[in-house]
Motif scaffolding. Structure first.
Motif, PDB file in Angstrom:
ATOM      1  N   LEU A 143       0.842  -1.196   0.000  1.00 21.57           N
ATOM      2  CA  LEU A 143       0.000   0.000   0.000  1.00 21.57           C
ATOM      3  C   LEU A 143       0.881   1.252   0.000  1.00 21.57           C
ATOM      4  O   LEU A 143       1.915   1.295   0.671  1.00 21.57           O
ATOM      5  CB  LEU A 143      -0.913   0.027   1.237  1.00 21.57           C
ATOM      6  N   SER A 144       0.453   2.269  -0.753  1.00 21.63           N
ATOM      7  CA  SER A 144       1.181   3.540  -0.742  1.00 21.63           C
ATOM      8  C   SER A 144       0.871   4.257   0.563  1.00 21.63           C
ATOM      9  O   SER A 144       0.010   3.830   1.329  1.00 21.63           O
ATOM     10  CB  SER A 144       0.730   4.398  -1.911  1.00 21.63           C
ATOM     11  N   LEU A 145       1.578   5.364   0.812  1.00 25.43           N
ATOM     12  CA  LEU A 145       1.325   6.124   2.036  1.00 25.43           C
ATOM     13  C   LEU A 145      -0.134   6.592   2.077  1.00 25.43           C
ATOM     14  O   LEU A 145      -0.821   6.464   3.086  1.00 25.43           O
ATOM     15  CB  LEU A 145       2.266   7.339   2.116  1.00 25.43           C
ATOM     16  N   ARG A 150      -5.768   5.977   4.073  1.00 26.18           N
ATOM     17  CA  ARG A 150      -7.181   5.809   3.740  1.00 26.18           C
ATOM     18  C   ARG A 150      -7.784   4.533   4.314  1.00 26.18           C
ATOM     19  O   ARG A 150      -8.906   4.538   4.814  1.00 26.18           O
ATOM     20  CB  ARG A 150      -7.302   5.822   2.215  1.00 26.18           C
ATOM     21  N   TYR A 151      -7.038   3.428   4.261  1.00 23.54           N
ATOM     22  CA  TYR A 151      -7.639   2.153   4.653  1.00 23.54           C
ATOM     23  C   TYR A 151      -7.296   1.706   6.070  1.00 23.54           C
ATOM     24  O   TYR A 151      -7.971   0.854   6.623  1.00 23.54           O
ATOM     25  CB  TYR A 151      -7.235   1.054   3.664  1.00 23.54           C
ATOM     26  N   VAL A 152      -6.233   2.251   6.637  1.00 21.30           N
ATOM     27  CA  VAL A 152      -5.823   1.774   7.960  1.00 21.30           C
ATOM     28  C   VAL A 152      -5.796   2.896   9.000  1.00 21.30           C
ATOM     29  O   VAL A 152      -6.522   2.854   9.996  1.00 21.30           O
ATOM     30  CB  VAL A 152      -4.436   1.076   7.901  1.00 21.30           C
ATOM     31  N   LEU A 153      -4.986   3.923   8.767  1.00 23.89           N
ATOM     32  CA  LEU A 153      -4.779   4.937   9.812  1.00 23.89           C
ATOM     33  C   LEU A 153      -6.019   5.776  10.085  1.00 23.89           C
ATOM     34  O   LEU A 153      -6.386   5.987  11.240  1.00 23.89           O
ATOM     35  CB  LEU A 153      -3.597   5.838   9.422  1.00 23.89           C
ATOM     36  N   VAL A 154      -6.688   6.242   9.029  1.00 21.57           N
ATOM     37  CA  VAL A 154      -7.853   7.103   9.242  1.00 21.57           C
ATOM     38  C   VAL A 154      -9.034   6.335   9.859  1.00 21.57           C
ATOM     39  O   VAL A 154      -9.593   6.769  10.872  1.00 21.57           O
ATOM     40  CB  VAL A 154      -8.244   7.841   7.941  1.00 21.57           C
TER      41      VAL A 154
ATOM     42  N   LYS B  68      13.196   3.534  -5.402  1.00 18.41           N
ATOM     43  CA  LYS B  68      11.802   3.735  -4.982  1.00 18.41           C
ATOM     44  C   LYS B  68      10.795   2.994  -5.875  1.00 18.41           C
ATOM     45  O   LYS B  68       9.888   2.326  -5.380  1.00 18.41           O
ATOM     46  CB  LYS B  68      11.481   5.240  -4.972  1.00 18.41           C
ATOM     47  N   ALA B  69      10.987   3.098  -7.183  1.00 16.52           N
ATOM     48  CA  ALA B  69      10.037   2.450  -8.109  1.00 16.52           C
ATOM     49  C   ALA B  69      10.087   0.938  -7.955  1.00 16.52           C
ATOM     50  O   ALA B  69       9.058   0.264  -8.017  1.00 16.52           O
ATOM     51  CB  ALA B  69      10.362   2.856  -9.544  1.00 16.52           C
ATOM     52  N   ASP B  70      11.293   0.413  -7.732  1.00 16.19           N
ATOM     53  CA  ASP B  70      11.443  -1.027  -7.520  1.00 16.19           C
ATOM     54  C   ASP B  70      10.776  -1.460  -6.227  1.00 16.19           C
ATOM     55  O   ASP B  70      10.148  -2.514  -6.154  1.00 16.19           O
ATOM     56  CB  ASP B  70      12.929  -1.412  -7.442  1.00 16.19           C
ATOM     57  N   LEU B  71      10.926  -0.619  -5.196  1.00 14.66           N
ATOM     58  CA  LEU B  71      10.474  -1.010  -3.862  1.00 14.66           C
ATOM     59  C   LEU B  71       8.975  -1.301  -3.836  1.00 14.66           C
ATOM     60  O   LEU B  71       8.523  -2.267  -3.231  1.00 14.66           O
ATOM     61  CB  LEU B  71      10.825   0.083  -2.845  1.00 14.66           C
ATOM     62  N   ARG B  72       8.185  -0.461  -4.527  1.00 13.81           N
ATOM     63  CA  ARG B  72       6.730  -0.677  -4.521  1.00 13.81           C
ATOM     64  C   ARG B  72       6.366  -2.018  -5.137  1.00 13.81           C
ATOM     65  O   ARG B  72       5.536  -2.742  -4.613  1.00 13.81           O
ATOM     66  CB  ARG B  72       6.012   0.447  -5.279  1.00 13.81           C
ATOM     67  N   VAL B  73       7.003  -2.345  -6.252  1.00 12.09           N
ATOM     68  CA  VAL B  73       6.745  -3.632  -6.904  1.00 12.09           C
ATOM     69  C   VAL B  73       7.216  -4.773  -6.010  1.00 12.09           C
ATOM     70  O   VAL B  73       6.528  -5.767  -5.812  1.00 12.09           O
ATOM     71  CB  VAL B  73       7.446  -3.685  -8.272  1.00 12.09           C
ATOM     72  N   LEU B  74       8.405  -4.564  -5.450  1.00 11.81           N
ATOM     73  CA  LEU B  74       9.012  -5.592  -4.598  1.00 11.81           C
ATOM     74  C   LEU B  74       8.098  -5.953  -3.423  1.00 11.81           C
ATOM     75  O   LEU B  74       7.911  -7.118  -3.089  1.00 11.81           O
ATOM     76  CB  LEU B  74      10.359  -5.059  -4.099  1.00 11.81           C
ATOM     77  N   ARG B  75       7.504  -4.913  -2.811  1.00 17.54           N
ATOM     78  CA  ARG B  75       6.657  -5.173  -1.640  1.00 17.54           C
ATOM     79  C   ARG B  75       5.411  -5.987  -1.991  1.00 17.54           C
ATOM     80  O   ARG B  75       4.868  -6.679  -1.139  1.00 17.54           O
ATOM     81  CB  ARG B  75       6.254  -3.846  -0.989  1.00 17.54           C
ATOM     82  N   THR B  76       4.952  -5.877  -3.242  1.00 18.99           N
ATOM     83  CA  THR B  76       3.797  -6.693  -3.617  1.00 18.99           C
ATOM     84  C   THR B  76       4.192  -8.155  -3.795  1.00 18.99           C
ATOM     85  O   THR B  76       3.344  -9.019  -3.816  1.00 18.99           O
ATOM     86  CB  THR B  76       3.160  -6.199  -4.931  1.00 18.99           C
TER      87      THR B  76
END
Lengths: 241, 241
Positions: A143-145, A150-154, B68-76
């Motif tokens: 999940l992005s910041l 939107r889905y967890v913190l709020v 950064k761009a890699d990290l988002r994909v990596l986390r999925t």
């Protein structure tokens, strides 16, 4: 003190009962419209205070410290008497002469912005009391910041602050009485008017007291239902009902 | 599959990771052990960028954690299971599992739920889909957390002391799920003090102490004849009781 002539009939007879009911309507409208401003703005500022971006945090902190550290009464005077003089001539004239009920709108903006600073603090404390591991879990699953907010913190942060937000909501109803100082005919102003017409001050203010109390109890009933509906099964405090 | 090269990290002036290097092959199960404060959790959290490293680089499945761009994909693609489960308390079990697939991978609800129910069956919790986390035991919560990670169809699973917060009678049910996962060929890095599990399931043991990777060896060799004095001291302490 000479003998006081009690006359409770005053508060249920025309035109005085009409003044009280008009006052009640103004109080409710003023409180609800300021609350709308306070909730939206307070949420934005409160969330900004928890963001990683330092400039946004500073800006939000500046707002909170400015608005919650000046007495509401002074803020009321600033909005109503001082602001029109600071604006360009045209705008100032519009505020003072052309805008219908300038005192109502000044009071609305004043209470809205003041309460926003308090709501912001509640929102910030709600967000920061969500266990940090939950945000880490959300980020770890991609999940992005913004999505984490939107889905967890709020959703969690707001559930935590429902009780203090309830107090804030009740508070704004009581703070509307300060608007009498700039000529808004809300409940307290109406009672004063009844007193000066009839010299039945005790009855008039007793009526005002009763109206505030009834209003508060009604609101409490409504907010309790919100608390019950947003309660998470098995989480945080148990209900005391 | 996972390349950790010369990774160092500091908290202020304290160095938590000292030039750590290790690589993990596809389908391999690696257990990380060592005394508390040795940097195990920090190392594993470096793999999905929850604890960014200050020096060196980590590459998972061709994606660089530092980009950064890699990290988002990596986390999925990298699932993580935490010591304290970190299930979202305001969502029921099914929604906990479906959140990331729907929000991040844009899967349709029916598709995500069907997959979630399959995974719940796999971890033995078919009947608990509509319960909230606080209504489950610790062992059940951790199994939901594993199912939640698997819902993203990860190529690597990270476990950060998954049984440390559990009552003894619940540890086995979680370890059993993890063993099944290992048998199915999942690439896993597991930080744990469960030496029985390490012995049975791990392909290799990484022993850490004071921020350094001291030994990387097959379990039999590590447990029967540790090379370093530090590993011998550690093993004598945890295997004695």
């Amino acid at each position: 003190m000479s003998a006081y002539n009690w006359n409770w009939a005053v508060i249920v007879s025309e035109p005085y009962v009409g003044w009280l009911l008009d006052g009640l309507a103004v109080t409710v409208m003023l409180a609800l419209s300021s609350w709308a401003i306070a909730l939206v703005l307070g949420t934005v500022i409160g969330l900004a205070r928890t963001l990683p971006s330092a400039p946004l945090r500073w800006l939000a902190t500046g707002y909170v410290e400015l608005f919650r550290n000046i007495p509401v009464l002074v803020q009321m005077f600033l909005w109503f008497f001082v602001l029109p003089e600071l604006l360009p001539r045209e705008a100032g004239h519009w505020l003072k002469r052309d805008l219908p009920h300038p005192e109502f709108f000044s009071a609305m903006v004043c209470l809205g912005l003041y309460t926003a600073s308090r709501v912001a603090e509640q929102v910030r404390s709600g967000i920061t009391s969500v266990p940090p591991g939950l945000a880490a879990a959300a980020r770890a699953s991609g999940l992005s910041l913004a999505q984490t907010y939107r889905y967890v913190l709020v959703p969690l942060g707001f559930r935590i602050i429902v009780p203090p937000l309830t107090s804030e909501f009740l508070g704004i109803f009581k703070n509307t009485s300060i608007a009498l100082t700039i000529g808004v005919m809300e409940i307290t102003a109406s009672s004063r008017q009844i007193e000066s017409y009839t010299f039945q001050g005790y009855e008039a203010f007793a009526a005002a007291t009763a109206l505030y109390l009834l209003l508060a109890l009604l609101l409490l009933f409504l907010t309790r239902r919100i608390e019950a509906r947003t309660r998470i099964p098995g989480w945080i405090a148990r209900s005391n009902t | 599959m996972i390349e950790i090269r010369d990774v160092s990290k500091w908290y202020g002036s304290f160095q938590v990771l000292k030039s750590c290097s290790v690589s993990v092959a596809r389908g391999e199960v690696v257990v990380v052990c060592g005394p508390s404060g040795s940097g195990k959790s920090t190392l594993i959290k470096g793999v999905n960028g929850l604890e960014p490293c200050d020096e060196g680089e980590i590459v998972v499945d061709g994606l660089n954690v530092g980009v950064k761009a890699d990290l988002r994909v990596l986390r999925t693609r990298v699932g993580m299971v935490f010591q304290n489960f970190e299930l979202y308390p305001h969502l029921n079990v099914l929604d906990n599992i479906c959140l990331a697939p729907m929000v991040v991978l844009k899967r349709k609800r029916e598709e995500a739920e069907a997959r979630a129910r399959t995974l719940l069956g796999r971890v033995g919790l078919t009947d608990h889909a509509l319960k909230f986390p606080a209504q489950l035991s610790g062992g059940q919560q951790q199994r939901v957390a594993i199912a939640r990670s698997l819902a993203m169809d990860p190529v690597v699973m990270l476990f950060d002391e998954p049984t440390s917060a559990l009552d003894p009678e619940m540890i086995k049910e979680v370890l059993d799920v993890m063993s099944d996962l290992a048998r199915d060929g999942m690439t896993m890095i597991v930080v744990t003090h469960e030496m029985g599990f390490a012995r049975r399931v791990a392909d290799r043991i990484i022993f850490m102490d004071a921020g350094e990777i001291v030994e990387v060896r097959p379990p039999e060799a590590f447990f029967t004849a540790p090379e370093s004095e530090r590993a011998r001291a550690f093993l004598s302490k945890i295997l004695e009781h």
